[in-house]
Design a protein around this motif. Structure first.
Motif, PDB file in Angstrom:
ATOM      1  N   GLN A 144       0.836  -1.184   0.000  1.00 42.45           N
ATOM      2  CA  GLN A 144       0.000   0.000   0.000  1.00 42.45           C
ATOM      3  C   GLN A 144       0.876   1.241   0.000  1.00 42.45           C
ATOM      4  O   GLN A 144       1.964   1.242   0.584  1.00 42.45           O
ATOM      5  N   THR A 145       0.388   2.278  -0.678  1.00 40.29           N
ATOM      6  CA  THR A 145       1.091   3.558  -0.712  1.00 40.29           C
ATOM      7  C   THR A 145       0.373   4.548   0.186  1.00 40.29           C
ATOM      8  O   THR A 145      -0.843   4.741   0.065  1.00 40.29           O
ATOM      9  N   PHE A 146       1.112   5.160   1.081  1.00 42.46           N
ATOM     10  CA  PHE A 146       0.579   6.173   1.990  1.00 42.46           C
ATOM     11  C   PHE A 146       1.127   7.543   1.580  1.00 42.46           C
ATOM     12  O   PHE A 146       2.308   7.676   1.216  1.00 42.46           O
ATOM     13  N   ILE A 147       0.263   8.556   1.621  1.00 42.48           N
ATOM     14  CA  ILE A 147       0.653   9.915   1.288  1.00 42.48           C
ATOM     15  C   ILE A 147       0.868  10.690   2.576  1.00 42.48           C
ATOM     16  O   ILE A 147      -0.040  10.789   3.423  1.00 42.48           O
ATOM     17  N   LEU A 148       2.071  11.250   2.746  1.00 38.96           N
ATOM     18  CA  LEU A 148       2.424  12.018   3.928  1.00 38.96           C
ATOM     19  C   LEU A 148       2.588  13.479   3.525  1.00 38.96           C
ATOM     20  O   LEU A 148       3.269  13.788   2.541  1.00 38.96           O
ATOM     21  N   SER A 149       1.972  14.376   4.275  1.00 36.51           N
ATOM     22  CA  SER A 149       2.109  15.792   3.940  1.00 36.51           C
ATOM     23  C   SER A 149       1.935  16.655   5.181  1.00 36.51           C
ATOM     24  O   SER A 149       1.208  16.300   6.113  1.00 36.51           O
ATOM     25  N   TYR A 150       2.650  17.787   5.160  1.00 37.07           N
ATOM     26  CA  TYR A 150       2.458  18.814   6.173  1.00 37.07           C
ATOM     27  C   TYR A 150       1.762  19.979   5.475  1.00 37.07           C
ATOM     28  O   TYR A 150       2.387  20.790   4.796  1.00 37.07           O
ATOM     29  N   SER A 151       0.462  19.989   5.586  1.00 33.06           N
ATOM     30  CA  SER A 151      -0.351  21.031   4.958  1.00 33.06           C
ATOM     31  C   SER A 151      -1.337  21.537   5.998  1.00 33.06           C
ATOM     32  O   SER A 151      -2.521  21.172   5.982  1.00 33.06           O
ATOM     33  N   PRO A 152      -0.870  22.347   6.924  1.00 33.19           N
ATOM     34  CA  PRO A 152      -1.728  22.747   8.044  1.00 33.19           C
ATOM     35  C   PRO A 152      -2.900  23.624   7.614  1.00 33.19           C
ATOM     36  O   PRO A 152      -2.750  24.556   6.822  1.00 33.19           O
ATOM     37  N   TYR A 153      -4.057  23.283   8.111  1.00 39.40           N
ATOM     38  CA  TYR A 153      -5.268  24.063   7.881  1.00 39.40           C
ATOM     39  C   TYR A 153      -5.822  24.504   9.219  1.00 39.40           C
ATOM     40  O   TYR A 153      -5.598  23.866  10.247  1.00 39.40           O
ATOM     41  N   GLY A 154      -6.575  25.608   9.202  1.00 43.46           N
ATOM     42  CA  GLY A 154      -7.248  26.054  10.408  1.00 43.46           C
ATOM     43  C   GLY A 154      -8.394  25.127  10.761  1.00 43.46           C
ATOM     44  O   GLY A 154      -8.663  24.137  10.077  1.00 43.46           O
ATOM     45  N   ASP A 155      -9.080  25.440  11.822  1.00 47.12           N
ATOM     46  CA  ASP A 155     -10.191  24.605  12.266  1.00 47.12           C
ATOM     47  C   ASP A 155     -11.352  24.698  11.280  1.00 47.12           C
ATOM     48  O   ASP A 155     -11.607  25.750  10.683  1.00 47.12           O
ATOM     49  N   TYR A 156     -12.063  23.587  11.157  1.00 46.21           N
ATOM     50  CA  TYR A 156     -13.269  23.583  10.341  1.00 46.21           C
ATOM     51  C   TYR A 156     -14.349  24.438  11.002  1.00 46.21           C
ATOM     52  O   TYR A 156     -14.537  24.400  12.221  1.00 46.21           O
ATOM     53  N   LYS A 157     -15.066  25.201  10.177  1.00 46.78           N
ATOM     54  CA  LYS A 157     -16.230  25.951  10.630  1.00 46.78           C
ATOM     55  C   LYS A 157     -17.372  25.698   9.663  1.00 46.78           C
ATOM     56  O   LYS A 157     -17.175  25.708   8.439  1.00 46.78           O
ATOM     57  N   ARG A 158     -18.562  25.484  10.220  1.00 46.42           N
ATOM     58  CA  ARG A 158     -19.707  25.231   9.350  1.00 46.42           C
ATOM     59  C   ARG A 158     -20.070  26.497   8.577  1.00 46.42           C
ATOM     60  O   ARG A 158     -20.051  27.601   9.141  1.00 46.42           O
ATOM     61  N   ILE A 159     -20.410  26.337   7.304  1.00 46.39           N
ATOM     62  CA  ILE A 159     -20.806  27.469   6.474  1.00 46.39           C
ATOM     63  C   ILE A 159     -22.281  27.324   6.089  1.00 46.39           C
ATOM     64  O   ILE A 159     -22.820  26.224   6.054  1.00 46.39           O
TER      65      ILE A 159
END
Length: 646
Positions: free
Chosen positions: A141-156
Motif C-alpha cells: 500500500q502507498t501512503f501519502i504524507l504531507s504537512y499542509s496545516p489548515y485552520g479549524d473547520y467551521k460550518r458554512i
C-alpha cells in the motif's frame, strides 16, 4: 446501475438464484481455510498528516487472526512529490509487531521535520516481506504524507445544507458543509461535506449527515486555478467487486494512485483542472473516478454545491456509448446536471457543431416550444440512438427554468459522436405502406400508414422498413399487440425491380401471446433459397415488382407468415382477403393491395449519405430518453477496467 451498502443488484440476483438452486443432493464444499498469517493493508486511511514539529508518524497494517504475537517484515520505498527518491526526511521501520489479541498494528515512520517541505505530498509504499500476507487483501500500500496545516473547520451556510451527487449510487445528498483555510497558502481551501462520527464538528448525533454510507467527503480547492480535488475515500461497497469500491478525482488518481492509467502522451498535470471550483456559484464539479485495485470502473461528473448560493446552471458530460443487446442498438449517453436554483429544463440535440449565434437561436426556440417534456431530475443520463455510419459532430442545447417556470439559464455541449459499431444503414424517409401480411395471417382489417425506410450503405439493393408494426409508428392494431423489446425490420431485396422479394424478417410483435411473435417472408425468397431460377419465379408469378414510380407490390398469395410458438406449422400462406379492409376505421387510409410500398421520390441509387432522419433533425433537433442503465459494467470481480477520459 446503482450500488448498495450490502450487495449490488446483480450480485443479489446471483445469490437469490443460487438459493433457489439448492437441493439435498448437492454437497456444500467450503473453500479451504487459508493457513498463512493473513496480514494485509486496508485500501482506506492512506492519508497521513504530519503534525507541526513531528518526530514520527504512523500508518496501519492489519491481520485476520489475533491468537498470538506476530512480527512481520516490511519493505519500503519513499518518494518526493515529483516522484524522485526521497532521502534524509523519513525513516520507515523494517518490521512491525502485532501484540497477541490485536488485529491492528502501527507502522512507525521517523520524521526529520526541519527537512519537510510544507504542502508537498510525499509517498511511502510499504510491501509485506515474505509469505505473511493474505491472498484476499492488499500485500502492499502507498501512503501519502504531507504537512499542509489548515485552520479549524467551521460550518458554512448556517443551518442550510449543501448538496452532493453520487450517480453510480443514484443519490443526491443534503448535508452539512464545513470549511477550513490553509495556514500556508491563502488560495487553498478545504471543504468537508458531512460530519458523520465527528462529535467535535457536530455534537448532536441525531443530525449527523454524510456523503455515502457513513463516509464524509473532503474536497481541497485551489482557488487560484479554480481547481478541486477529492481526497480518496471508500464508498462502503466492499461486496460488489470483491473489495472496497473507492472514489477520488481524476488528477488525484493519476498523480497519487495509478499513474499507469494516464492516456498515451498525457501527464498528470493535464488533469489538474479537470475538476472545477466556481467561486461565484459555489458549485464544485468533480471529475470522479470509481476504482478498485484492478483499475478504473467508471468515470463520471459529480457535483457538490456549497450552501448559501443560488446557482443557475446546466452541465453536460459526454459519457460514451452503451450497447443494448435487447434493442440491438447502441445509445450515446450524456450525463446532465441542473443546479439547485433550477427546477427543470428542456433540451434538444442537433446535428453539427453549432456556432454561438446558432446556439442562442436554439435557446429561443426551446423557450417557445410548449410540446417539450421537461426533465425534473437534478442529475440523470440522457441517451440518443443516432445511427451514424462514422464520426459525426453534434450540439446539445438546454434551457433551465426556476419553480415559477421562468427561464434562468441555458447550457450546451459540443462533441463528436464516435459509434463503436458504425450504423451501415441510411434513412431514406417515410413511405406509404399497405399491410397484407399480418392482416392476411390473422384475418384482421388491413391498413395503410407511413413507415420509415432505410437503405443499406453496403448493398443499395437492400432496403428495410423500421419497426413498421411497433407501437407509436402508425399501425392501427398496435394497441392490440404485444411488442418485443428492440428494433425489428421488414427486409426487402429490390436489386431487380422485376424480382422483388421479402427476406425472412422478425416483425417484433405478437397479436396473440400464446401463439408467439410474427415473422414474414415471401414465396420468391423461398424459391430463391431452394435454388430456383429468376425466370422460374417470374413465370410462376411468385415475384414482387417495383414499377417506374417506385411502387412495390406483391400478389397476395405469395406472402408468408410464421408464429414463433408453432414452429411445426412452418411458413403459412397469408391468403390476403381484400374484402376485409379498414375503410370503417377512423383515420386509416384506403388499402392499396395485399402489399404496397410507395417509395416515390426516394433516391434508391445508393448516393444518399445523409439520412432523412438527420436532415429533419438539422433544424428540429432530437429529444432522447432518460437512460435505463449507465455505462458501468456492474458485475462481480474481477471488474472491467475502463480507460481514463481527458
Amino acid at each position: 446501475m446503482k450500488f448498495t451498502k450490502i450487495y449490488s443488484i446483480i450480485a443479489a440476483a446471483v445469490i437469490s438464484a443460487g438459493a433457489w438452486s439448492c437441493s439435498d443432493d448437492v454437497k456444500y464444499d467450503p473453500t479451504p481455510e487459508y493457513q498463512g498469517d493473513e496480514v494485509y493493508f486496508s485500501p482506506e486511511g492512506t492519508e497521513v498528516a504530519i503534525p507541526n514539529g513531528a518526530t514520527s508518524v504512523s500508518a496501519k497494517i492489519y491481520r485476520v487472526k489475533a491468537d498470538k504475537e506476530l512480527t512481520v517484515g516490511l519493505l519500503s520505498t519513499v518518494l518526493n512529490g515529483d516522484g524522485s527518491e526521497c532521502v534524509g526526511i523519513f525513516d520507515p521501520t523494517t518490521q512491525v509487531t502485532f501484540a497477541a489479541g490485536e488485529t491492528v498494528a502501527e507502522i512507525p515512520v521517523g520524521v526529520t521535520f526541519s527537512a519537510v517541505t510544507p504542502g508537498e505530498d510525499y509517498s511511502i509504499t510499504f510491501k509485506i516481506d515474505g509469505e505473511s500476507h493474505t491472498p484476499y487483501g492488499l500485500s502492499e500500500q502507498t501512503f501519502i504524507l504531507s504537512y499542509s496545516p489548515y485552520g479549524d473547520y467551521k460550518r458554512i451556510g448556517g443551518t442550510e445544507y449543501g448538496s452532493a451527487t453520487l450517480s453510480a449510487f443514484g443519490v443526491t445528498q443534503e448535508l452539512a458543509v464545513y470549511e477550513a483555510h490553509s495556514i500556508l497558502d491563502e488560495n487553498m481551501i478545504r471543504y468537508q461535506f458531512g460530519d458523520y462520527g465527528d462529535t467535535e464538528l457536530n455534537p448532536d448525533q441525531n443530525d449527523w449527515t454524510w456523503y455515502v454510507n457513513g463516509y464524509n467527503a473532503v474536497i481541497t480547492v485551489d482557488s487560484s486555478q479554480d481547481a478541486a480535488f477529492l481526497e480518496p475515500m471508500p464508498t462502503g461497497d466492499d461486496n460488489t467487486f470483491g473489495e472496497m469500491l473507492m472514489i477520488t478525482d481524476a488528477y488525484t488518481y493519476v498523480s497519487r494512485i495509478n499513474p499507469d492509467a494516464l492516456p498515451d502522451g498525457a501527464t498528470a498535470q493535464d488533469f489538474y483542472r479537470s475538476s472545477r471550483y466556481n467561486a461565484e456559484t459555489g458549485e464544485i464539479s468533480i471529475d470522479m473516478i470509481y476504482y478498485t485495485s484492478g483499475g478504473i470502473l467508471q468515470q463520471t461528473r459529480e457535483y457538490f454545491q456549497l450552501p448559501g448560493f443560488t446557482s443557475f446552471s446546466i452541465d453536460f458530460t459526454y459519457l460514451g456509448n452503451f450497447y443494448y443487446k435487447a434493442e440491438k442498438e447502441e445509445a450515446m449517453q450524456i450525463e446532465a446536471y441542473r443546479s439547485e436554483g433550477l427546477a427543470s429544463y428542456v433540451y434538444k440535440l442537433y446535428p453539427g457543431t453549432l456556432t454561438n449565434d446558432e446556439i442562442l437561436a436554439k435557446v429561443t426556440e426551446l423557450q417557445n416550444d410548449t410540446n417539450l417534456e421537461p426533465v425534473y431530475d437534478q442529475q440523470t443520463t440522457l441517451e440518443f440512438f443516432l445511427r451514424e455510419p462514422a464520426d459525426a459532430p453534434y450540439t446539445l442545447v438546454a434551457v433551465g427554468s426556476n419553480e415559477a417556470g421562468e427561464p434562468k439559464a441555458y447550457g450546451y455541449l459540443r462533441f463528436t459522436y464516435t459509434p463503436s459499431v458504425p450504423y451501415r444503414w441510411v434513412s431514406l424517409g417515410y413511405a406509404e405502406y399497405s399491410d397484407g401480411i399480418v392482416a392476411g395471417l390473422y384475418r384482421v382489417s388491413s391498413m395503410t400508414w407511413d413507415v420509415e425506410v432505410e437503405q443499406s450503405l453496403d448493398n443499395p439493393g437492400k432496403i428495410r422498413l423500421v419497426n413498421p408494426y411497433k407501437a407509436g409508428n402508425g399501425w392501427g392494431h398496435a394497441d392490440e399487440s404485444n411488442d418485443l423489446k428492440g428494433n425489428y425490420y421488414l427486409n426487402l431485396d429490390i436489386s431487380d425491380p422485376t424480382l422483388v422479394y421479402i427476406e425472412q424478417s422478425e416483425l417484433g410483435i405478437a397479436l396473440n401471446s400464446s401463439e408467439g411473435a410474427i415473422s414474414a417472408w415471401s414465396e420468391a425468397g423461398e424459391w430463391l433459397e431452394q435454388g430456383r431460377s429468376p425466370a422460374q419465379i417470374r413465370s410462376g408469378r411468385r415475384n414482387g415488382t417495383m414499377n417506374e414510380d417506385q411502387e412495390i407490390t406483391f400478389p397476395g398469395s405469395t406472402l408468408y407468415g410464421a408464429l414463433s410458438n408453432y414452429p411445426e406449422e412452418g411458413w403459412m400462406n397469408t391468403n390476403f382477403n381484400p374484402n376485409v379492409d379498414s375503410s370503417n376505421l377512423t383515420g386509416q387510409r384506403r388499402v392499396k393491395g395485399p402489399f404496397f410500398l410507395g417509395l416515390y421520390d426516394m433516391d434508391l441509387s445508393g448516393n444518399t449519405k445523409v439520412s432523412a432522419r438527420k436532415q429533419a433533425a438539422m433544424s428540429a433537433g432530437y429529444t432522447g430518453r432518460q437512460a435505463v442503465t449507465t455505462s458501468l459494467d456492474h458485475t462481480a470481480a474481477p471488474a472491467r477496467k475502463v480507460a481514463l477520459r481527458k
